[in-house]
Design a protein around this motif. Structure first.
Motif, mmCIF file in Angstrom:
data_model
loop_
_atom_site.group_PDB
_atom_site.id
_atom_site.type_symbol
_atom_site.label_atom_id
_atom_site.label_comp_id
_atom_site.label_asym_id
_atom_site.label_seq_id
_atom_site.Cartn_x
_atom_site.Cartn_y
_atom_site.Cartn_z
ATOM 1 N N THR A 176 14.620 4.338 6.370
ATOM 2 C CA THR A 176 13.346 3.422 6.536
ATOM 3 C C THR A 176 13.820 1.980 6.379
ATOM 4 O O THR A 176 14.726 1.534 5.764
ATOM 5 N N VAL A 177 13.219 1.142 7.221
ATOM 6 C CA VAL A 177 13.607 -0.391 7.434
ATOM 7 C C VAL A 177 11.985 -1.041 7.331
ATOM 8 O O VAL A 177 10.995 -0.784 8.215
ATOM 9 N N ILE A 181 14.415 -8.407 6.258
ATOM 10 C CA ILE A 181 14.803 -7.065 6.598
ATOM 11 C C ILE A 181 14.967 -6.648 5.023
ATOM 12 O O ILE A 181 15.773 -7.077 4.427
ATOM 13 N N PHE A 182 14.446 -5.442 5.124
ATOM 14 C CA PHE A 182 14.344 -4.656 3.800
ATOM 15 C C PHE A 182 14.693 -3.292 3.850
ATOM 16 O O PHE A 182 13.948 -2.627 4.515
ATOM 17 N N LEU A 232 10.320 5.360 -3.646
ATOM 18 C CA LEU A 232 8.786 4.719 -3.670
ATOM 19 C C LEU A 232 8.699 3.352 -4.337
ATOM 20 O O LEU A 232 8.001 2.604 -3.748
ATOM 21 N N GLY A 233 9.517 2.938 -5.383
ATOM 22 C CA GLY A 233 9.353 1.727 -5.890
ATOM 23 C C GLY A 233 9.851 0.689 -4.836
ATOM 24 O O GLY A 233 9.084 -0.336 -4.917
ATOM 25 N N GLY A 234 10.873 0.990 -3.967
ATOM 26 C CA GLY A 234 11.025 -0.167 -2.981
ATOM 27 C C GLY A 234 9.941 -0.320 -1.887
ATOM 28 O O GLY A 234 9.512 -1.551 -1.632
ATOM 29 N N ARG A 235 9.153 0.824 -1.517
ATOM 30 C CA ARG A 235 8.320 0.685 -0.571
ATOM 31 C C ARG A 235 7.177 -0.127 -1.289
ATOM 32 O O ARG A 235 6.363 -0.791 -0.699
ATOM 33 N N VAL A 286 16.310 -6.690 -6.787
ATOM 34 C CA VAL A 286 15.075 -5.731 -5.878
ATOM 35 C C VAL A 286 15.584 -4.545 -5.837
ATOM 36 O O VAL A 286 16.525 -3.835 -5.498
ATOM 37 N N PRO A 287 14.390 -3.288 -5.593
ATOM 38 C CA PRO A 287 14.482 -1.965 -5.415
ATOM 39 C C PRO A 287 14.793 -1.711 -3.990
ATOM 40 O O PRO A 287 14.282 -1.140 -3.267
#
Length: 493
Positions: free
Chosen positions: A333-334, A448-449, A454-457, A423-424
């Motif tokens: 996932t990017v 870019i992340f 789920l927390g990161g999203r 950051v997550p």
């Protein structure tokens, strides 16, 4: 002259020591986990660079081979985790390697400390010295207090506490006696140590000519910087832990570094004797008084001539994965925000603006929002935005810019910053500029992340509306400034 091995060459002291050793005619070898981190330092072509981990005995042996003197300047307290265990492993590896290769002496920069109960930070520094001495190699341990110089952690803590707070509720340790040393004097003793034949292991205190309370250090700084002196109110209720949280919020010093620094100030920190003068003579012009050390530091900052900063150090156990190339993103996932612009400004003008981003210049958009995000990062133990930049005009690979680290730098073309905020996931900010056929340039900006779970999203989703404004304005204002710097000739002129 001697072959000298230096650990911690990417750090505040090591980065200043190496060029001084070279100026004395010594050969210098350094060890770093990433050789690229030294690519842009002025002395890179004059030293031998080894890539490896100091906790690895094989790497330590390669460092010490044929060396006459080894400098141990590593301290991993900024990396989190068990810094004492990491430093112990490093000391054991260096001590064993130095003994195996018949190194003439080890020089170790430690800290001034009182007798009796010590903080974990100071206890670790003492333990490292004992391990190096136990190797059987004559070890000179130089025990310094606060090191005052442009970019030093101690100076930045004093500077920001004084600049920000006219009235300062403070713990009682602000009344403790402190004997700081100017960085130029610390380097004088370190350089001199390379040319001494030690009869055995020796521990020496080093400090400046004057003793002050920590409160006096702040007031002297204010007078030297032509600021109003802060009113310091010592309070018995501020524990070391609470004081460290305060330092973390008000200064650029992150919590992981503020806690051991504050703990080390719980007692008087003064030179107990001047044995060092019997071994290495003081500077010919005398030791630098604290007000002069502050003035010199401020002068270097004003002239944009800061050689190294505390933020440049890479903690030994801090992961630093570079951004994978685009094809490697497949299957994961990017999340990203990508902006493109065509500008009549030359690529050189655009990149000059890109290279000045952060620090006092900021990020060209919603500065209050950036500051708020920096404060939130500080609250959760991150580095925040206060680290600033070593230089306002130029960058070096591997150095810090606020909460970023310069991961990739291709002068005139590409700057990629890796986030070191809390950051997550993993985050990068990338700028690319390419010349076009009519003298202008094409500008590309990417955030870019790689989210973690789920927390990161959810984190990225919550910030998406702000990103839409922040990154759009950043691209527009950055290219507009480049155009203002390189006006094109109008037709007919």
């Amino acid at each position: 002259m001697a072959l000298i091995a230096v650990t911690g060459a990417t750090g505040y002291i090591g980065g200043r020591l190496v060029p001084q050793l070279l100026s004395r005619g010594h050969e210098v070898r350094v060890l770093t986990r990433r050789a690229d981190s030294l690519r842009d330092v002025p002395w890179r072509k004059d030293v031998e660079v080894l890539e490896g981990d100091l906790t690895d005995i094989a790497a330590a042996r390669e460092l010490c081979k044929d060396a006459e003197v080894v400098y141990f300047l590593v301290h991993s307290m900024t990396g989190g985790g068990d810094f004492a265990a990491t430093d112990k492993r490093c000391a054991e590896a260096v001590g064993q390697a130095a003994a195996d290769h018949g190194v003439r002496s080890i020089v170790y920069l430690s800290g001034l400390h009182p007798q009796g109960e010590l903080s974990p930070h100071l206890r670790s520094r003492v333990e490292v010295g004992e391990i190096l001495e136990a190797s059987g190699v004559p070890t000179l341990t130089l025990q310094a207090g606060l090191v005052i110089g442009s970019g030093s952690a101690s100076f930045e803590m004093i500077r920001h506490l004084t600049d920000v707070l006219p009235v300062m509720p403070s713990p009682r340790w602000v009344l403790n006696q402190i004997q700081p040393i100017a960085v130029r004097d610390a380097l004088h003793y370190l350089v001199g140590a390379a040319e001494e034949d030690l009869p055995g292991s020796i521990r020496c205190d080093i400090g400046g000519p004057d003793v002050h309370s920590y409160a006096q250090l702040m007031k002297i700084y204010a007078r030297t910087a032509e600021l109003r002196e802060p009113r310091v109110l010592p309070l018995p209720v501020l524990t070391p832990w609470l004081a460290a949280q305060w330092v973390n919020l008000v200064t650029p010093i992150p919590r992981s570094l503020a806690i051991p620094l504050v703990e080390s100030l719980q007692h008087d920190c003064v030179v107990k004797d001047r044995r060092i003068d019997e071994l290495i003579a003081p500077p010919k012009e005398g030791l630098t008084a604290y007000p002069e050390a502050v003035a010199l530091a401020l002068e270097k900052m004003s002239a944009d001539r800061v050689e190294t900063t505390w933020a440049a150090s890479h903690a030994l156990d801090l992961p630093s994965e570079p951004l994978p190339s685009d094809p490697d993103w497949s299957g994961r996932t990017v999340l990203r925000d990508e902006r493109h612009a065509r500008t009549p400004a030359s690529s050189e003008a655009v990149f000059a603006v890109i290279q000045g981003i952060g620090g006092e210049k900021g990020y060209f958009s919603l500065s209050k929002a950036w500051r708020l995000r920096g404060l939130l990062d500080k609250i959760v133990g991150g580095v925040g935005l206060g680290r600033g930049r070593r230089s306002q005009e130029s960058l070096q690979l591997g150095e810090a810019v606020d909460w970023w680290r310069v991961e990739t730098l291709e002068p005139g073309r590409l700057l990629r910053l890796r986030a070191e905020m809390k950051v997550p996931g993993q985050a990068w900010l990338e700028f690319t500029v390419e010349p076009d056929d009519d003298g202008g340039s094409r500008y590309t900006q990417r955030a870019i992340f790689f989210p973690s779970g789920l927390g990161g999203r959810l984190y990225w989703l919550a910030l998406t509306p702000f990103h839409a404004v922040i990154f759009r304005k950043m691209a527009a204002r950055l290219t507009a400034e480049a155009e203002a710097r390189s006006p094109r000739e109008r037709p007919g002129t």
